[in-house]
Design a protein around this motif. Structure first.
Motif, PDB file in Angstrom:
ATOM      1  N   ILE A  66       0.822  -1.210   0.000  1.00  0.00           N
ATOM      2  CA  ILE A  66       0.000   0.000   0.000  1.00  0.00           C
ATOM      3  C   ILE A  66       0.860   1.265   0.000  1.00  0.00           C
ATOM      4  CG2 ILE A  66      -0.234   0.086   2.522  1.00  0.00           C
ATOM      5  CD1 ILE A  66      -3.148   1.034   2.028  1.00  0.00           C
ATOM      6  N   GLN A  67       2.042   1.185   0.634  1.00  0.00           N
ATOM      7  CA  GLN A  67       2.920   2.356   0.674  1.00  0.00           C
ATOM      8  C   GLN A  67       3.445   2.699  -0.721  1.00  0.00           C
ATOM      9  OE1 GLN A  67       3.157  -0.270   2.664  1.00  0.00           O
ATOM     10  NE2 GLN A  67       3.128   0.417   4.800  1.00  0.00           N
ATOM     11  N   HIS A  68       3.693   1.683  -1.538  1.00  0.00           N
ATOM     12  CA  HIS A  68       4.152   1.949  -2.902  1.00  0.00           C
ATOM     13  C   HIS A  68       2.999   2.464  -3.754  1.00  0.00           C
ATOM     14  CE1 HIS A  68       7.028   1.547  -6.205  1.00  0.00           C
ATOM     15  NE2 HIS A  68       6.003   1.190  -6.953  1.00  0.00           N
ATOM     16  N   LEU A  69       1.841   1.847  -3.603  1.00  0.00           N
ATOM     17  CA  LEU A  69       0.668   2.277  -4.375  1.00  0.00           C
ATOM     18  C   LEU A  69       0.332   3.732  -4.116  1.00  0.00           C
ATOM     19  CD1 LEU A  69      -1.642  -0.853  -3.997  1.00  0.00           C
ATOM     20  CD2 LEU A  69      -0.621  -0.007  -6.106  1.00  0.00           C
ATOM     21  N   ALA A  70       0.568   4.191  -2.883  1.00  0.00           N
ATOM     22  CA  ALA A  70       0.260   5.580  -2.533  1.00  0.00           C
ATOM     23  C   ALA A  70       1.077   6.562  -3.361  1.00  0.00           C
ATOM     24  CB  ALA A  70       0.512   5.815  -1.048  1.00  0.00           C
ATOM     25  N   GLY A  71       2.235   6.126  -3.865  1.00  0.00           N
ATOM     26  CA  GLY A  71       3.078   7.016  -4.646  1.00  0.00           C
ATOM     27  C   GLY A  71       2.812   6.978  -6.133  1.00  0.00           C
ATOM     28  N   VAL A  72       1.955   6.050  -6.598  1.00  0.00           N
ATOM     29  CA  VAL A  72       1.768   5.886  -8.048  1.00  0.00           C
ATOM     30  C   VAL A  72       0.301   5.871  -8.469  1.00  0.00           C
ATOM     31  CG1 VAL A  72       3.892   4.534  -8.127  1.00  0.00           C
ATOM     32  CG2 VAL A  72       1.710   3.330  -8.026  1.00  0.00           C
ATOM     33  N   ASN A  73      -0.620   5.955  -7.502  1.00  0.00           N
ATOM     34  CA  ASN A  73      -2.035   5.710  -7.831  1.00  0.00           C
ATOM     35  C   ASN A  73      -2.694   6.799  -8.670  1.00  0.00           C
ATOM     36  OD1 ASN A  73      -2.283   7.652  -5.866  1.00  0.00           O
ATOM     37  ND2 ASN A  73      -3.373   6.376  -4.395  1.00  0.00           N
ATOM     38  N   THR A  74      -1.984   7.903  -8.927  1.00  0.00           N
ATOM     39  CA  THR A  74      -2.539   8.912  -9.835  1.00  0.00           C
ATOM     40  C   THR A  74      -1.973   8.759 -11.251  1.00  0.00           C
ATOM     41  OG1 THR A  74      -0.858  10.503  -9.105  1.00  0.00           O
ATOM     42  CG2 THR A  74      -2.993  10.586  -8.002  1.00  0.00           C
ATOM     43  N   SER A  75      -1.219   7.699 -11.489  1.00  0.00           N
ATOM     44  CA  SER A  75      -0.736   7.414 -12.845  1.00  0.00           C
ATOM     45  C   SER A  75      -1.921   7.120 -13.748  1.00  0.00           C
ATOM     46  CB  SER A  75       0.210   6.212 -12.826  1.00  0.00           C
ATOM     47  OG  SER A  75       1.287   6.412 -11.938  1.00  0.00           O
ATOM     48  N   LYS A  76      -1.838   7.558 -15.000  1.00  0.00           N
ATOM     49  CA  LYS A  76      -2.968   7.354 -15.912  1.00  0.00           C
ATOM     50  C   LYS A  76      -3.127   5.893 -16.297  1.00  0.00           C
ATOM     51  CE  LYS A  76      -3.256  11.973 -17.927  1.00  0.00           C
ATOM     52  NZ  LYS A  76      -3.209  12.773 -19.169  1.00  0.00           N
ATOM     53  N   CYS A  77      -2.018   5.169 -16.419  1.00  0.00           N
ATOM     54  CA  CYS A  77      -2.067   3.754 -16.784  1.00  0.00           C
ATOM     55  C   CYS A  77      -0.976   3.021 -16.019  1.00  0.00           C
ATOM     56  CB  CYS A  77      -1.889   3.570 -18.289  1.00  0.00           C
ATOM     57  SG  CYS A  77      -1.890   1.841 -18.831  1.00  0.00           S
ATOM     58  N   ILE A  78      -1.337   1.930 -15.344  1.00  0.00           N
ATOM     59  CA  ILE A  78      -0.381   1.134 -14.577  1.00  0.00           C
ATOM     60  C   ILE A  78      -0.248  -0.241 -15.211  1.00  0.00           C
ATOM     61  CG2 ILE A  78       0.101   0.031 -12.351  1.00  0.00           C
ATOM     62  CD1 ILE A  78      -1.311   2.356 -10.979  1.00  0.00           C
ATOM     63  N   VAL A  79       0.988  -0.616 -15.512  1.00  0.00           N
ATOM     64  CA  VAL A  79       1.292  -1.926 -16.082  1.00  0.00           C
ATOM     65  C   VAL A  79       2.127  -2.694 -15.068  1.00  0.00           C
ATOM     66  CG1 VAL A  79       2.385  -3.187 -17.981  1.00  0.00           C
ATOM     67  CG2 VAL A  79       1.289  -0.964 -18.409  1.00  0.00           C
ATOM     68  N   VAL A  80       1.699  -3.906 -14.720  1.00  0.00           N
ATOM     69  CA  VAL A  80       2.391  -4.712 -13.713  1.00  0.00           C
ATOM     70  C   VAL A  80       2.950  -5.975 -14.354  1.00  0.00           C
ATOM     71  CG1 VAL A  80       2.099  -6.083 -11.606  1.00  0.00           C
ATOM     72  CG2 VAL A  80       1.016  -3.836 -11.787  1.00  0.00           C
ATOM     73  N   ILE A  81       4.224  -6.245 -14.082  1.00  0.00           N
ATOM     74  CA  ILE A  81       4.875  -7.478 -14.526  1.00  0.00           C
ATOM     75  C   ILE A  81       5.353  -8.219 -13.285  1.00  0.00           C
ATOM     76  CG2 ILE A  81       6.765  -8.467 -15.882  1.00  0.00           C
ATOM     77  CD1 ILE A  81       6.760  -5.850 -17.531  1.00  0.00           C
ATOM     78  N   ASN A  82       4.805  -9.394 -13.049  1.00  0.00           N
ATOM     79  CA  ASN A  82       5.147 -10.152 -11.842  1.00  0.00           C
ATOM     80  C   ASN A  82       4.858 -11.629 -12.084  1.00  0.00           C
ATOM     81  OD1 ASN A  82       5.206 -11.140  -9.004  1.00  0.00           O
ATOM     82  ND2 ASN A  82       5.292  -8.952  -8.540  1.00  0.00           N
ATOM     83  N   LYS A  83       5.728 -12.495 -11.596  1.00  0.00           N
ATOM     84  CA  LYS A  83       5.511 -13.928 -11.801  1.00  0.00           C
ATOM     85  C   LYS A  83       4.498 -14.510 -10.823  1.00  0.00           C
ATOM     86  CE  LYS A  83       9.466 -15.549  -9.024  1.00  0.00           C
ATOM     87  NZ  LYS A  83      10.737 -16.315  -9.084  1.00  0.00           N
ATOM     88  N   ASP A  84       4.150 -13.728  -9.792  1.00  0.00           N
ATOM     89  CA  ASP A  84       3.154 -14.166  -8.803  1.00  0.00           C
ATOM     90  C   ASP A  84       1.776 -13.646  -9.207  1.00  0.00           C
ATOM     91  OD1 ASP A  84       1.610 -14.858  -6.641  1.00  0.00           O
ATOM     92  OD2 ASP A  84       2.625 -13.514  -5.217  1.00  0.00           O
ATOM     93  N   PRO A  85       0.870 -14.527  -9.650  1.00  0.00           N
ATOM     94  CA  PRO A  85      -0.454 -14.059 -10.077  1.00  0.00           C
ATOM     95  C   PRO A  85      -1.289 -13.477  -8.945  1.00  0.00           C
ATOM     96  CG  PRO A  85      -0.395 -16.449  -9.998  1.00  0.00           C
ATOM     97  CD  PRO A  85       1.015 -15.984  -9.786  1.00  0.00           C
ATOM     98  N   GLU A  86      -0.874 -13.729  -7.686  1.00  0.00           N
ATOM     99  CA  GLU A  86      -1.598 -13.206  -6.528  1.00  0.00           C
ATOM    100  C   GLU A  86      -1.003 -11.905  -5.998  1.00  0.00           C
ATOM    101  OE1 GLU A  86      -4.386 -14.635  -5.539  1.00  0.00           O
ATOM    102  OE2 GLU A  86      -4.095 -16.106  -7.143  1.00  0.00           O
ATOM    103  N   ALA A  87      -0.038 -11.352  -6.704  1.00  0.00           N
ATOM    104  CA  ALA A  87       0.574 -10.095  -6.246  1.00  0.00           C
ATOM    105  C   ALA A  87      -0.497  -9.013  -6.120  1.00  0.00           C
ATOM    106  CB  ALA A  87       1.664  -9.659  -7.220  1.00  0.00           C
ATOM    107  N   PRO A  88      -0.548  -8.297  -4.988  1.00  0.00           N
ATOM    108  CA  PRO A  88      -1.583  -7.270  -4.778  1.00  0.00           C
ATOM    109  C   PRO A  88      -1.606  -6.195  -5.854  1.00  0.00           C
ATOM    110  CG  PRO A  88      -0.410  -7.727  -2.731  1.00  0.00           C
ATOM    111  CD  PRO A  88       0.323  -8.448  -3.809  1.00  0.00           C
ATOM    112  N   PHE A  89      -0.463  -5.933  -6.480  1.00  0.00           N
ATOM    113  CA  PHE A  89      -0.369  -4.860  -7.473  1.00  0.00           C
ATOM    114  C   PHE A  89      -1.319  -5.087  -8.654  1.00  0.00           C
ATOM    115  CE2 PHE A  89       3.301  -1.671  -8.181  1.00  0.00           C
ATOM    116  CZ  PHE A  89       2.398  -0.691  -8.553  1.00  0.00           C
ATOM    117  N   PHE A  90      -1.622  -6.354  -8.963  1.00  0.00           N
ATOM    118  CA  PHE A  90      -2.500  -6.641 -10.097  1.00  0.00           C
ATOM    119  C   PHE A  90      -3.899  -6.046  -9.898  1.00  0.00           C
ATOM    120  CE2 PHE A  90       0.483 -10.225 -11.087  1.00  0.00           C
ATOM    121  CZ  PHE A  90       0.816  -9.794 -12.359  1.00  0.00           C
ATOM    122  N   LYS A  91      -4.316  -5.867  -8.637  1.00  0.00           N
ATOM    123  CA  LYS A  91      -5.638  -5.301  -8.368  1.00  0.00           C
ATOM    124  C   LYS A  91      -5.711  -3.825  -8.771  1.00  0.00           C
ATOM    125  CE  LYS A  91      -6.552  -8.430  -4.488  1.00  0.00           C
ATOM    126  NZ  LYS A  91      -6.807  -8.528  -3.032  1.00  0.00           N
ATOM    127  N   ALA A  92      -4.553  -3.154  -8.784  1.00  0.00           N
ATOM    128  CA  ALA A  92      -4.523  -1.733  -9.149  1.00  0.00           C
ATOM    129  C   ALA A  92      -4.109  -1.525 -10.590  1.00  0.00           C
ATOM    130  CB  ALA A  92      -3.552  -0.994  -8.227  1.00  0.00           C
TER     131      ALA A  92
END
Length: 319
Positions: free
Chosen positions: A268-294
């Motif tokens: 959540i601390q990282h998301l707080a710094g990027v959540n106003t980005s117009k488009c977020i692309v996430v690359i992660n080998k863990d399909p359960e990574a919380p970042f995918f929700k944002a």
């Protein structure tokens, strides 16, 4: 009555966020039927200053002093605003502005609102929308005082660009004793081709990159895209990357058009710094990574296989 905006420079070049702020100020001035000015306190040339006319600024007040202290800048802007009878001062949101915008508001006896994210409503009132709680909520605030100070977030408006040129007026400022209570002992400039806060595209890496020796994959993609590089807090804490690249609630907050997060879980601390980005692309080998929700787009897979392919594709498309 008039409006004046403060314009920041990176070296001798006007920052993109300040161009957006200039357009914001000119659009507010148009709504109110008044003139838009800018003040620049930096060592830069007339071509840069005149270019502010492209963004709706009629006249630029220029103080040729890049080393002016924050307290002195507040006083200089105050004097300049009085000289043109400006009762609204508009700033771009930045770390340096945070150090003196509030001082100016006190000098002006003004209402001040930060994190402004839309043009104000001016039909009989002066009401602004601002973001709260790292962009998770919004507040509608009415400013009732005659004098007003607004600090505007990046991407608050779409700039209106013309071919006009601004006139430039050189002005001087002599700091008072109270403006020089601080002393600068050292200035350390961040490295890199692009300022993180000014970049249209940001490519960030996390612990999933496994070590600093693999960071060339992040840098190669960023170079192909014309992007800046960032990182998560654990990465900077482990000294894999310099601390000025740390993106998050306790680091740099960014609002790029595209934010690419590689190997970052999405705390959540990282998301707080990027959540106003117009488009977020996430690359992660863990399909359960919380970042995918944002994320607007997500790729589940090994970054060490995906990044070279994305880099090659970007080179083919963009070169």
């Amino acid at each position: 009555m008039s409006i004046i905006c403060y314009v920041e420079c990176a070296g001798s070049t006007i920052k993109k966020s300040s161009l957006e702020c200039a357009s914001f100020a000119s659009q507010v001035a148009s709504k109110l039927g008044v003139r838009a000015y800018a003040i620049v306190i930096a060592n830069t040339d007339n071509a840069q200053l005149e270019m502010l006319g492209n963004y709706g600024i009629a006249e630029v007040l220029h103080i040729d002093d890049a080393q002016m202290l924050p307290m002195a800048r507040a006083s200089a802007i105050y004097d300049a605003s009085k000289s043109i009878n400006a009762n609204i001062v508009i700033f771009p949101k930045s770390v340096s502005v945070d150090g003196f915008a509030s001082r100016l508001a006190v000098k002006m006896k003004a209402n001040m609102v930060s994190n402004v994210c839309e043009l104000p409503i001016t039909d009989g009132t002066f009401t602004v929308k601002r973001s709260l709680y790292t962009g998770k909520a919004f507040a509608i605030t009415e400013l009732k005082s005659e004098n007003k100070v607004l600090v505007v977030k990046k991407n608050a408006v779409q700039p209106i660009v013309t071919q006009d040129k601004a006139s430039v007026k050189k002005i001087s400022f002599q700091p008072q004793e109270t403006d020089t209570a601080l002393k600068v002992t050292e200035v350390v400039k961040s490295s890199g081709d692009l300022l993180l806060t000014e970049a249209e595209i940001v490519v960030s890496g996390g612990r999933g990159m496994k070590g600093p020796e693999n960071w060339h994959l992040i840098e190669n993609l960023a170079k192909a895209l014309g992007a800046a590089t960032g990182c998560s807090k654990p990465v900077s804490d482990m000294d894999w990357r310099p601390h000025h690249e740390h993106v998050g609630q306790t680091g740099v907050k960014v609002s790029p058009n595209i934010y690419i997060a590689v190997g970052i879980s999405g705390a959540i601390q990282h998301l707080a710094g990027v959540n106003t980005s117009k488009c977020i692309v996430v690359i992660n080998k863990d399909p359960e990574a919380p970042f995918f929700k944002a994320a607007d787009y997500g790729i589940v897979g090994d970054a060490f296989e995906i990044l070279p392919k994305l880099t090659d594709a970007a080179k083919k498309i963009l070169t």
